[in-house]
Design a protein around this motif. Structure first.
Motif, PDB file in Angstrom:
ATOM      1  N   GLN A  38       9.205   5.941  -8.052  1.00 61.24           N
ATOM      2  CA  GLN A  38       7.922   6.600  -7.491  1.00 61.24           C
ATOM      3  C   GLN A  38       7.705   6.090  -5.950  1.00 61.24           C
ATOM      4  OE1 GLN A  38       5.899   8.780  -8.906  1.00 61.24           O
ATOM      5  NE2 GLN A  38       7.148   8.769 -10.933  1.00 61.24           N
ATOM      6  N   ARG A  39       8.203   4.814  -5.816  1.00 56.98           N
ATOM      7  CA  ARG A  39       8.193   4.151  -4.483  1.00 56.98           C
ATOM      8  C   ARG A  39       9.014   5.157  -3.667  1.00 56.98           C
ATOM      9  NH1 ARG A  39       7.931  -0.666  -5.757  1.00 56.98           N
ATOM     10  NH2 ARG A  39       9.958  -1.054  -5.558  1.00 56.98           N
ATOM     11  N   SER A  40      10.369   5.219  -4.010  1.00 52.65           N
ATOM     12  CA  SER A  40      11.303   6.085  -3.229  1.00 52.65           C
ATOM     13  C   SER A  40      10.865   7.480  -3.093  1.00 52.65           C
ATOM     14  CB  SER A  40      12.699   6.215  -4.060  1.00 52.65           C
ATOM     15  OG  SER A  40      12.519   7.057  -4.912  1.00 52.65           O
ATOM     16  N   GLN A  41      10.036   8.227  -4.214  1.00 53.53           N
ATOM     17  CA  GLN A  41       9.639   9.557  -4.027  1.00 53.53           C
ATOM     18  C   GLN A  41       8.521   9.599  -2.701  1.00 53.53           C
ATOM     19  OE1 GLN A  41      11.088  12.405  -5.500  1.00 53.53           O
ATOM     20  NE2 GLN A  41      12.506  10.628  -5.505  1.00 53.53           N
ATOM     21  N   ALA A  42       7.615   8.474  -2.661  1.00 51.31           N
ATOM     22  CA  ALA A  42       6.506   8.490  -1.826  1.00 51.31           C
ATOM     23  C   ALA A  42       7.145   8.392  -0.382  1.00 51.31           C
ATOM     24  CB  ALA A  42       5.648   7.363  -1.872  1.00 51.31           C
ATOM     25  N   GLU A  56      -6.110   7.844  -6.395  1.00 49.69           N
ATOM     26  CA  GLU A  56      -6.306   7.108  -5.124  1.00 49.69           C
ATOM     27  C   GLU A  56      -5.395   7.349  -4.122  1.00 49.69           C
ATOM     28  OE1 GLU A  56      -8.853   4.599  -5.200  1.00 49.69           O
ATOM     29  OE2 GLU A  56      -9.297   4.725  -7.313  1.00 49.69           O
ATOM     30  N   ILE A  57      -5.879   6.847  -2.809  1.00 50.28           N
ATOM     31  CA  ILE A  57      -5.012   7.445  -1.637  1.00 50.28           C
ATOM     32  C   ILE A  57      -3.688   6.470  -1.809  1.00 50.28           C
ATOM     33  CG2 ILE A  57      -4.994   7.098   0.758  1.00 50.28           C
ATOM     34  CD1 ILE A  57      -7.820   7.920   0.997  1.00 50.28           C
ATOM     35  N   ASN A  58      -2.675   7.135  -1.490  1.00 56.96           N
ATOM     36  CA  ASN A  58      -1.487   6.399  -1.183  1.00 56.96           C
ATOM     37  C   ASN A  58      -0.714   6.767   0.096  1.00 56.96           C
ATOM     38  OD1 ASN A  58       0.278   8.750  -1.530  1.00 56.96           O
ATOM     39  ND2 ASN A  58       1.370   7.894  -3.401  1.00 56.96           N
ATOM     40  N   PHE A  59       0.651   6.186   0.052  1.00 57.62           N
ATOM     41  CA  PHE A  59       1.421   6.184   1.409  1.00 57.62           C
ATOM     42  C   PHE A  59       1.586   7.635   1.811  1.00 57.62           C
ATOM     43  CE2 PHE A  59       5.850   5.996   3.074  1.00 57.62           C
ATOM     44  CZ  PHE A  59       5.797   4.983   3.949  1.00 57.62           C
ATOM     45  N   VAL A  60       1.971   8.643   0.965  1.00 57.53           N
ATOM     46  CA  VAL A  60       1.879  10.176   1.354  1.00 57.53           C
ATOM     47  C   VAL A  60       0.684  10.548   2.083  1.00 57.53           C
ATOM     48  CG1 VAL A  60       2.791  12.277   0.500  1.00 57.53           C
ATOM     49  CG2 VAL A  60       3.866  10.102  -0.470  1.00 57.53           C
ATOM     50  N   TRP A  75       0.199  -7.594   2.473  1.00 51.72           N
ATOM     51  CA  TRP A  75      -1.323  -7.708   1.939  1.00 51.72           C
ATOM     52  C   TRP A  75      -1.173  -6.944   0.615  1.00 51.72           C
ATOM     53  CZ3 TRP A  75      -0.639  -7.237   7.090  1.00 51.72           C
ATOM     54  CH2 TRP A  75      -1.158  -8.361   8.102  1.00 51.72           C
ATOM     55  N   LYS A  76      -1.286  -7.496  -0.451  1.00 53.22           N
ATOM     56  CA  LYS A  76      -1.103  -7.103  -1.874  1.00 53.22           C
ATOM     57  C   LYS A  76      -2.419  -6.056  -2.407  1.00 53.22           C
ATOM     58  CE  LYS A  76       2.880  -8.879  -2.410  1.00 53.22           C
ATOM     59  NZ  LYS A  76       4.077  -8.024  -1.781  1.00 53.22           N
ATOM     60  N   GLN A  77      -3.532  -6.503  -1.850  1.00 51.23           N
ATOM     61  CA  GLN A  77      -4.893  -5.767  -2.249  1.00 51.23           C
ATOM     62  C   GLN A  77      -4.849  -4.261  -1.912  1.00 51.23           C
ATOM     63  OE1 GLN A  77      -4.614  -7.824   0.234  1.00 51.23           O
ATOM     64  NE2 GLN A  77      -6.329  -7.392   1.957  1.00 51.23           N
ATOM     65  N   ASN A  78      -5.358  -3.213  -2.847  1.00 53.05           N
ATOM     66  CA  ASN A  78      -5.346  -2.169  -2.632  1.00 53.05           C
ATOM     67  C   ASN A  78      -4.016  -1.456  -2.215  1.00 53.05           C
ATOM     68  OD1 ASN A  78      -8.013  -1.983  -2.880  1.00 53.05           O
ATOM     69  ND2 ASN A  78      -8.611  -2.548  -0.839  1.00 53.05           N
ATOM     70  N   PRO A  79      -2.941  -1.484  -3.125  1.00 50.70           N
ATOM     71  CA  PRO A  79      -1.632  -1.284  -2.585  1.00 50.70           C
ATOM     72  C   PRO A  79      -1.438   0.578  -2.231  1.00 50.70           C
ATOM     73  CG  PRO A  79      -1.702  -1.457  -5.164  1.00 50.70           C
ATOM     74  CD  PRO A  79      -3.061  -2.006  -4.472  1.00 50.70           C
ATOM     75  N   ILE A  80      -0.903   0.761  -1.437  1.00 49.79           N
ATOM     76  CA  ILE A  80      -0.586   2.020  -0.973  1.00 49.79           C
ATOM     77  C   ILE A  80       0.576   2.723  -1.442  1.00 49.79           C
ATOM     78  CG2 ILE A  80      -1.956   2.180   0.968  1.00 49.79           C
ATOM     79  CD1 ILE A  80       0.041   1.635   2.859  1.00 49.79           C
ATOM     80  N   LEU A  81       1.920   1.806  -1.753  1.00 48.72           N
ATOM     81  CA  LEU A  81       2.978   2.099  -2.397  1.00 48.72           C
ATOM     82  C   LEU A  81       3.017   2.004  -3.817  1.00 48.72           C
ATOM     83  CD1 LEU A  81       5.497   1.204   0.312  1.00 48.72           C
ATOM     84  CD2 LEU A  81       5.488   3.435  -0.699  1.00 48.72           C
ATOM     85  N   PRO A  82       3.646   2.930  -4.614  1.00 49.73           N
ATOM     86  CA  PRO A  82       3.661   2.651  -6.234  1.00 49.73           C
ATOM     87  C   PRO A  82       4.312   1.451  -6.462  1.00 49.73           C
ATOM     88  CG  PRO A  82       4.161   5.012  -5.596  1.00 49.73           C
ATOM     89  CD  PRO A  82       4.094   4.274  -4.293  1.00 49.73           C
ATOM     90  N   ASN A  83       4.020   0.886  -7.600  1.00 53.72           N
ATOM     91  CA  ASN A  83       4.915  -0.234  -8.278  1.00 53.72           C
ATOM     92  C   ASN A  83       6.388  -0.015  -8.678  1.00 53.72           C
ATOM     93  OD1 ASN A  83       3.086  -2.383  -7.628  1.00 53.72           O
ATOM     94  ND2 ASN A  83       1.867  -1.868  -9.473  1.00 53.72           N
ATOM     95  N   ASP A  84       6.238   1.267  -9.194  1.00 52.56           N
ATOM     96  CA  ASP A  84       7.569   1.689 -10.001  1.00 52.56           C
ATOM     97  C   ASP A  84       8.624   2.103  -8.466  1.00 52.56           C
ATOM     98  OD1 ASP A  84       8.879   3.115 -12.369  1.00 52.56           O
ATOM     99  OD2 ASP A  84       8.844   4.720 -10.612  1.00 52.56           O
ATOM    100  N   SER A  85       9.811   1.598  -8.757  1.00 54.54           N
ATOM    101  CA  SER A  85      10.765   1.962  -7.894  1.00 54.54           C
ATOM    102  C   SER A  85      11.049   3.301  -7.443  1.00 54.54           C
ATOM    103  CB  SER A  85      12.161   1.105  -8.172  1.00 54.54           C
ATOM    104  OG  SER A  85      11.845  -0.246  -8.429  1.00 54.54           O
TER     105      SER A  85
END
Length: 225
Positions: free
Chosen positions: A93-97, A151-155, A81-91
């Protein structure tokens, strides 16, 4: 975009911080789902069928395909589900999360619980020291309003344990592991996070959970005498 309730099911237990993570993500993305409360003292055939390896909650079932482990479930939900993403788009930043979410599980969740529910004094001190050090590291990592910036994210979702469960458990004891004085940035984050409308609607009721942990703590004290 919401999905049909029959397509999405969550097997959970109300008091679990790991189940709460999944509920936050589903609510954040406005996904309709069927919630099934599990009795972990008498596990259902459905739970054992869908998570035969660990027999634990949460189990997320999408079109009859089960996914276990809360952080894995969060990633799956974000991919589907792509709406309101919780992981960053940048690879990167995503690895850091992913790194910091795993850090919370490895270094804080277990140590914080054991700092309360361990009888042996030396063991307890070791767990307090481990949790304290890890919370300081996380405090220094927090740069904005949320770990995801504005915005709230994965972490943030992974850290719901810190915001809600640690203060709840420590209200029962004299141990104040997570305080505003020790961790001003993390404390401010926790207040913002807990007051976010989606998080508020996803949290379990505090009073029954407080009663459960209080009874467990008092039972531990009685057994140690």
């Amino acid at each position: 975009m919401a999905t049909n309730q029959q397509d999405v099911k969550l097997l959970g237990a109300t008091g679990s911080p790991f189940v709460c993570r999944v509920r936050i993500a589903l609510n954040l993305k406005e996904i309709e789902y069927k919630y099934v409360e599990e009795n972990l003292g008498n596990k259902s055939e459905e739970l054992i069928k869908y998570n035969p390896v660990y027999k634990k909650v949460p189990v997320f079932i999408h079109n009859d395909k089960p996914i276990s482990e809360s952080l894995v479930i969060l990633e799956y939900i974000d991919e589907i589900w792509k709406q309101n993403p919780i992981l960053p788009n940048d690879s990167y930043q995503r690895s850091q999360a992913r790194f910091w979410a795993k850090f919370i599980d490895d270094k804080i969740v277990g140590a914080a619980f054991k700092s309360v529910f361990t009888i042996d004094e030396k063991e307890r001190e070791k767990h307090i020291e481990e949790a304290t050090e890890a919370l300081h590291i996380l405090e220094n990592e927090l740069k904005g309003k949320y770990f995801g910036g504005e915005e709230i994210n994965f972490v943030d979702i992974a850290a719901v344990f810190i915001a809600f469960w640690i203060p709840l458990v420590h209200d029962i004891t004299d141990l104040k592991l997570f305080t505003e004085e020790k961790y001003p940035k993390l404390y401010n984050w926790s207040q913002e996070f807990l007051n976010h409308p989606v998080v508020k609607e996803s949290l379990p009721p505090r009073d029954p959970l407080f009663a459960f942990f209080k009874a467990r703590y008092e039972g531990l004290l009685a057994a140690s005498k």
